[in-house]
Design an enzyme around this catalytic site. Structure first.
Site, PDB file in Angstrom:
ATOM      1  N   ASP A   1      42.380  29.794  54.171  1.00 33.81           N
ATOM      2  CA  ASP A   1      41.482  30.920  54.453  1.00 33.81           C
ATOM      3  C   ASP A   1      40.110  30.390  54.863  1.00 33.81           C
ATOM      4  O   ASP A   1      39.100  30.643  54.214  1.00 33.81           O
ATOM      5  CB  ASP A   1      41.367  31.802  53.197  1.00 33.81           C
ATOM      6  CG  ASP A   1      40.726  33.150  53.493  1.00 33.81           C
ATOM      7  OD1 ASP A   1      40.600  33.508  54.679  1.00 33.81           O
ATOM      8  OD2 ASP A   1      40.336  33.842  52.529  1.00 33.81           O
TER       9      ASP A   1
ATOM     10  N   LYS B   1      36.813  33.481  38.009  1.00 32.99           N
ATOM     11  CA  LYS B   1      37.801  34.097  38.880  1.00 32.99           C
ATOM     12  C   LYS B   1      39.019  34.441  38.046  1.00 32.99           C
ATOM     13  O   LYS B   1      39.774  33.568  37.633  1.00 32.99           O
ATOM     14  CB  LYS B   1      38.178  33.136  40.019  1.00 32.99           C
ATOM     15  CG  LYS B   1      39.193  33.741  40.985  1.00 32.99           C
ATOM     16  CD  LYS B   1      39.323  32.911  42.240  1.00 32.99           C
ATOM     17  CE  LYS B   1      40.259  33.563  43.239  1.00 32.99           C
ATOM     18  NZ  LYS B   1      40.360  32.790  44.482  1.00 32.99           N
TER      19      LYS B   1
ATOM     20  N   ALA C   1      42.589  39.042  42.359  1.00 34.00           N
ATOM     21  CA  ALA C   1      41.626  38.525  41.383  1.00 34.00           C
ATOM     22  C   ALA C   1      40.302  39.250  41.453  1.00 34.00           C
ATOM     23  O   ALA C   1      39.962  39.851  42.465  1.00 34.00           O
ATOM     24  CB  ALA C   1      41.415  37.030  41.620  1.00 34.00           C
ATOM     25  N   ARG C   2      39.585  39.179  40.335  1.00 35.97           N
ATOM     26  CA  ARG C   2      38.208  39.671  40.296  1.00 35.97           C
ATOM     27  C   ARG C   2      37.308  38.474  40.061  1.00 35.97           C
ATOM     28  O   ARG C   2      37.673  37.539  39.339  1.00 35.97           O
ATOM     29  CB  ARG C   2      38.036  40.643  39.126  1.00 35.97           C
ATOM     30  CG  ARG C   2      38.380  42.077  39.469  1.00 35.97           C
ATOM     31  CD  ARG C   2      37.991  43.012  38.342  1.00 35.97           C
ATOM     32  NE  ARG C   2      39.030  43.077  37.318  1.00 35.97           N
ATOM     33  CZ  ARG C   2      40.008  43.989  37.318  1.00 35.97           C
ATOM     34  NH1 ARG C   2      40.070  44.884  38.265  1.00 35.97           N
ATOM     35  NH2 ARG C   2      40.911  43.989  36.366  1.00 35.97           N
ATOM     36  N   VAL C   3      36.127  38.499  40.674  1.00 36.40           N
ATOM     37  CA  VAL C   3      35.194  37.398  40.502  1.00 36.40           C
ATOM     38  C   VAL C   3      33.935  37.909  39.812  1.00 36.40           C
ATOM     39  O   VAL C   3      33.335  38.896  40.241  1.00 36.40           O
ATOM     40  CB  VAL C   3      34.852  36.766  41.869  1.00 36.40           C
ATOM     41  CG1 VAL C   3      33.797  35.683  41.702  1.00 36.40           C
ATOM     42  CG2 VAL C   3      36.101  36.178  42.508  1.00 36.40           C
TER      43      VAL C   3
ATOM     44  N   GLN D   1      35.959  41.796  44.304  1.00 38.36           N
ATOM     45  CA  GLN D   1      37.296  42.132  43.844  1.00 38.36           C
ATOM     46  C   GLN D   1      38.252  41.988  45.013  1.00 38.36           C
ATOM     47  O   GLN D   1      37.980  42.477  46.107  1.00 38.36           O
ATOM     48  CB  GLN D   1      37.301  43.578  43.325  1.00 38.36           C
ATOM     49  CG  GLN D   1      38.637  44.284  43.418  1.00 38.36           C
ATOM     50  CD  GLN D   1      39.189  44.663  42.069  1.00 38.36           C
ATOM     51  OE1 GLN D   1      38.459  45.090  41.192  1.00 38.36           O
ATOM     52  NE2 GLN D   1      40.481  44.484  41.899  1.00 38.36           N
ATOM     53  N   GLY D   2      39.329  41.294  44.798  1.00 37.60           N
ATOM     54  CA  GLY D   2      40.316  41.138  45.858  1.00 37.60           C
ATOM     55  C   GLY D   2      41.644  41.705  45.412  1.00 37.60           C
ATOM     56  O   GLY D   2      41.711  42.439  44.428  1.00 37.60           O
ATOM     57  N   ALA D   3      42.697  41.368  46.144  1.00 40.07           N
ATOM     58  CA  ALA D   3      44.008  41.919  45.849  1.00 40.07           C
ATOM     59  C   ALA D   3      44.573  41.350  44.556  1.00 40.07           C
ATOM     60  O   ALA D   3      45.287  42.038  43.833  1.00 40.07           O
ATOM     61  CB  ALA D   3      44.961  41.636  47.002  1.00 40.07           C
TER      62      ALA D   3
END
Lengths: 213, 175
Positions: free
Chosen positions: A123, A27, A12-14, A8-10
């Site tokens: 990134d 994603k 999106a969720r994977v 889980q990021g800022a």
């Protein structure tokens, strides 16, 4: 099958999921309640579209990237190929010197191909690179969420700078390895020398100040 | 009574209540008729030129896009079955999609795609040709034409299969 949350990021969720019989990674850029719904949807859908296009462009440039199986424009979710293999991070930590050297070369060449196609990944950490089947010559670039199309030398130099920072912080005493990667980059990129010389300027002033010219 | 022939059925995972029926025919002798039927308003099937199909993943990807567009009320071609042909294309031009992927009057190898079991049963009787397993699509296609239609370069084929290259383009077509 219930999707399994992988990360889980800022924005999106994977998930791990399946689509038409093959394993996939989904994603999903989730909605943010604090934004106006129209603006929120527009941001999520354009970012999803941008990332999907970048994955395709990367491949057209000869860099391995996951297949896009489906773009769900309702949920703003990309259904991507599940790439089976360790991250470059784990690979570098666990494998022999020769193998790690081969991967550094592969990374340099892949980044050179991206930059020659005017793609900046944004990134470049060793966690965003996978080695399909654990093979040093099967480098797959993932997560183009911070990527952009650009022709500017300075943007490419910043991309390398981010990569260097990530390299040195995740892999202790890997200066020689990063230098090896840069050599491979310089040797295979069309504007390699120019970008690498610009990298020195970026090192001197840091990533952010670049926008002040 | 023998079970009626509805071709081979595939379930698309996000739409478990829909079944995609696929019939592949070789040496079709009444392609002109097929081409006329598919052009009628309210046609309940899509007719695709088999030379442009490299395998089932390509058809599944296009069918999925068509169903998704239908569900969202965003059909470009105003009908689900024509949308399948449109979705096969890498570009957004409807004309071009049908010219390249639609089965023409002299097409000898045709892929029928339909979400209607009745249409599949009817067509498997009416189209005159030799039935082929849909899974064999991957063995016979016009590679030069396919690569031209999807603009697949040598560099890309070194890092991805032709089928994967095509699936990505279909998934991204509308973005």
């Amino acid at each position: 099958m219930e999707p399994v949350l992988l990360a889980q990021g800022a924005e999106a969720r994977v998930y791990a999921a399946r689509l038409n019989g093959s394993p996939t990674v989904v994603k999903e850029r989730f909605a943010k309640a604090y934004r106006h719904p129209d603006i929120d949807y527009r941001l999520r859908s354009t970012r999803m579209a941008q990332e999907a296009k970048m994955l395709l462009r990367a491949r057209q440039a000869g860099v391995r990237a996951p297949t896009v199986h489906f773009a769900d424009m309702q949920a703003c979710a990309l259904h991507l190929e599940h790439v089976d293999g360790p991250t470059a991070k784990r690979f570098i930590q666990e494998r022999t010197v020769e193998e790690v050297h081969a991967v550094a070369t592969a990374i340099g060449e892949a980044v050179a191909k991206l930059h020659d196609a005017d793609i900046v990944h944004g990134d470049l950490t060793t966690s965003n690179m996978l080695l399909r089947g654990g093979a040093a010559d099967q480098l797959v670039m993932i997560d183009f969420g911070l990527g952009q199309f650009t022709t500017l030398v300075k943007d490419k130099a910043v991309d390398l700078y981010v990569c260097e920072k990530a390299f040195l912080s995740t892999h202790p005493s890997s200066d020689a390895l990063f230098a090896h990667m840069l050599d491979a980059y310089k040797a295979s990129s069309r504007h390699g020398a120019e970008v690498v010389s610009h990298l020195d300027k970026v090192r001197a002033r840091g990533r952010k100040k670049i926008c002040l010219g | 009574m023998a079970a009626r022939d509805e071709g081979r059925a595939f379930v698309l995972e996000p739409y478990p209540d829909r079944r995609m029926h696929v019939i592949v025919l070789d040496d079709v002798s009444n392609a002109a008729e097929v081409s006329a039927w598919v052009r009628q308003p309210g046609a309940d099937f899509a007719a695709v030129d088999a030379r442009m199909v490299v395998g089932m993943p390509q058809l599944l990807a296009a069918a999925l896009c068509a169903l998704h567009a239908e569900q969202r009320g965003k059909l470009v071609t105003h009908a689900l079955h024509s949308e399948v042909v449109y979705a096969l294309s890498a570009g957004k031009q409807i004309n071009e999609a049908f010219r390249r992927f639609g089965a023409g009057e002299s097409c000898a190898r045709i892929v029928i795609v339909t979400f209607d079991a009745g249409a599949a049963a009817r067509l498997s009787e009416r189209i005159l040709g030799r039935r082929v397993d849909p899974l064999s699509l991957a063995e016979r296609f016009d590679e030069a034409a396919v690569r031209k239609a999807y603009k697949v370069t040598e560099a890309e084929l070194r890092v991805a299969s032709l089928s994967d290259a095509i699936v990505s383009r279909i998934a991204i077509q509308r973005l």
